[in-house]
Scaffold this active site. Structure first.
Site, mmCIF file in Angstrom:
data_model
loop_
_atom_site.group_PDB
_atom_site.id
_atom_site.type_symbol
_atom_site.label_atom_id
_atom_site.label_comp_id
_atom_site.label_asym_id
_atom_site.label_seq_id
_atom_site.Cartn_x
_atom_site.Cartn_y
_atom_site.Cartn_z
ATOM 1 N N GLY A 262 9.952 43.581 6.270
ATOM 2 C CA GLY A 262 8.986 43.351 7.328
ATOM 3 C C GLY A 262 8.493 44.665 7.880
ATOM 4 C CG ASP A 285 4.971 43.056 6.153
ATOM 5 O OD1 ASP A 285 4.410 41.950 6.188
ATOM 6 O OD2 ASP A 285 5.436 43.611 7.160
ATOM 7 C CG ASP A 316 7.064 33.845 1.998
ATOM 8 O OD1 ASP A 316 7.743 33.893 3.050
ATOM 9 O OD2 ASP A 316 6.358 32.863 1.703
ATOM 10 C CG PHE A 317 10.964 37.668 5.630
ATOM 11 C CD1 PHE A 317 10.583 36.574 6.379
ATOM 12 C CD2 PHE A 317 10.684 38.935 6.141
ATOM 13 C CE1 PHE A 317 9.963 36.711 7.604
ATOM 14 C CE2 PHE A 317 10.059 39.089 7.379
ATOM 15 C CZ PHE A 317 9.700 37.974 8.105
ATOM 16 N NE ARG A 332 10.515 49.966 15.408
ATOM 17 C CZ ARG A 332 9.225 49.826 15.720
ATOM 18 N NH1 ARG A 332 8.390 49.236 14.862
ATOM 19 N NH2 ARG A 332 8.763 50.273 16.868
ATOM 20 C CG HIS A 336 11.770 39.990 18.537
ATOM 21 N ND1 HIS A 336 11.811 41.265 18.035
ATOM 22 C CD2 HIS A 336 10.464 39.731 18.786
ATOM 23 C CE1 HIS A 336 10.587 41.755 17.977
ATOM 24 N NE2 HIS A 336 9.751 40.837 18.413
#
Length: 411
Positions: A262, A285, A316-317, A332, A336
């Site tokens: 990401g 990403d 595409d995680f 990072r 969240h």
């Protein structure tokens, strides 16, 4: 448990903390020069604040706010807070109108008519906005209708990282914040924890998109602002420099691998690559984001591309794991963004890609507690009484200059 039995004892303790923290901040400035003035910039404004200064400010801001809340009648406080949205709105306006830019090089200020001519804004309305901000010590009214930059307005020059962050946050959050009540009481959106049911997505629900990042993909101007904002956040917070210079990279062999999952356009990795040339970096990403990353790297650090020290690998995680067998995996401000069930899937796929000696670094927010606990974990940092254990206003918008509770509401 608190030993302060009376309200007066708590007020005296707040005053003592206020004075002590202010003296600590003054001493930290005087350690390398003069204390700042609100009238003009300071040499240390362009540097990352030291831990000592951050610690002093955390107590100073928490104590100031708690003292005012305690001594002011509730009506006074709440009626003031009902208008807090005007300040970021006006800050956004002066950035987009390039007001601070127009005042650079004019330390004695300019008449509002001249500022209006430079910015194309009606002078009477411009004066009212500048006067409002000046009451908050942002800009300075030198004489009637003559305004100058000061310490707080100088970072609002349109190209600065702070200005970019202010534009990003006001662009993204204003509409969504206004929909919090409607979203949370909506029978479909309110009970859901899915990303597509957030207040932001409620505000743009007619567009038929899946989540915030899908929205960015369909709005290229905002996506570019978001990418620039993430770069700016790294610069302002010092994330990239701290990771690049303080992690024990020298203990890792030449050719050791680092995968940023990401990564965005790669602001963090740029600083690592510049400081640690013995590492092999991989940015992961979405494909269209990596296209922008390649362009950035070709401009900012072409040597790393020429030496084949950086790879750009789409991911595409939610469906696949990162490249396998990396020494360090890094995330990072990713965790969240997503609900727990999706994060567990991301972490499981990372685990499946790791070798036995791999390590995962998660760089994200930790919310300090607001209540007193009888026993503290060794890593807990609890504010001195009678401050809230979280430091209250001293920690609401940052953990080392990164939003904490504000970011929690953002999510």
């Amino acid at each position: 448990m608190s030993q302060m039995k009376t309200p007066r004892a708590k007020l005296d303790a707040l005053l003592a903390l206020l004075n002590s923290a202010a003296q600590d901040a003054i001493a930290e400035y005087e350690r390398t020069g003069e204390v700042p003035s609100k009238e003009s910039g300071h040499p240390r404004d362009s540097q990352h604040p030291t831990i000592a200064l951050k610690n002093a400010l955390r107590i100073l801001e928490g104590a100031c706010d708690q003292l005012c809340i305690t001594l002011a009648p509730p009506t006074h406080t709440l009626l003031s807070r009902r208008y807090v949205h005007y300040e970021p709105a006006c800050i956004r306006f002066v950035i987009k109108a390039k007001v601070a830019d127009a005042l650079v090089g004019h330390p004695d200020g300019l008449p509002v008519a001249e500022i209006a001519e430079k910015t194309g804004i009606e002078p009477g309305k411009l004066a009212r906005i500048l006067r409002f901000l000046a009451t908050k010590h942002c800009f300075r009214e030198v004489s009637q209708d003559v305004f100058a930059n000061n310490r707080l307005s100088l970072p609002l020059v349109s190209s600065s990282p702070v200005a970019i962050l202010c534009l990003l946050s006001t662009t993204v959050t204003f509409g969504a914040a206004n929909q919090i009540d409607a979203c949370l009481t909506d029978p479909e959106y309110g009970p859901s924890l899915r990303p597509e049911k957030s207040p932001f997505m409620y505000n743009v629900r007619d567009e038929g998109l899946t989540d915030f990042f899908d929205y960015l993909k369909h709005h290229p101007d905002l996506e570019q602002l978001f990418a620039s904002g993430m770069m700016a956040l790294s610069k302002v917070a010092g994330d990239g420099a701290s990771l690049a210079n303080n992690f024990p990279w020298k203990n890792m062999a030449p050719g050791s691998t680092f995968c940023d999952i990401g990564s965005g356009i790669g602001g963090i990795c740029l600083e690592i690559a510049a400081a640690q040339s013995h590492l092999k970096l991989t940015l992961q990403d979405q494909p269209h984001v990596l296209d922008k990353a390649r362009h950035l790297w070709s401009c900012e650090l072409p040597k790393a591309l020429d030496e084949q020290r950086v790879d750009f690998v789409p991911i595409d995680f939610f469906k696949e794991g990162p490249v396998k067998n990396q020494d360090i995996y890094y995330m990072r401000q990713i965790v969240h963004d997503w609900p727990d069930n999706l994060v567990k899937g991301i972490l499981q796929r990372i685990k499946e890609s790791m070798k036995s000696t791999s390590r995962l670094l998660i760089h994200d927010y930790v919310l300090p507690v607001l209540y007193q606990r009888d026993s503290q974990d060794l890593d807990d940092i609890t504010a001195p009484e009678p401050l809230l254990p979280s430091f209250g206003a001293g920690n609401i918008r940052r953990t080392l200059f990164i939003p904490a509770y504000y970011q929690d509401i953002n999510m």
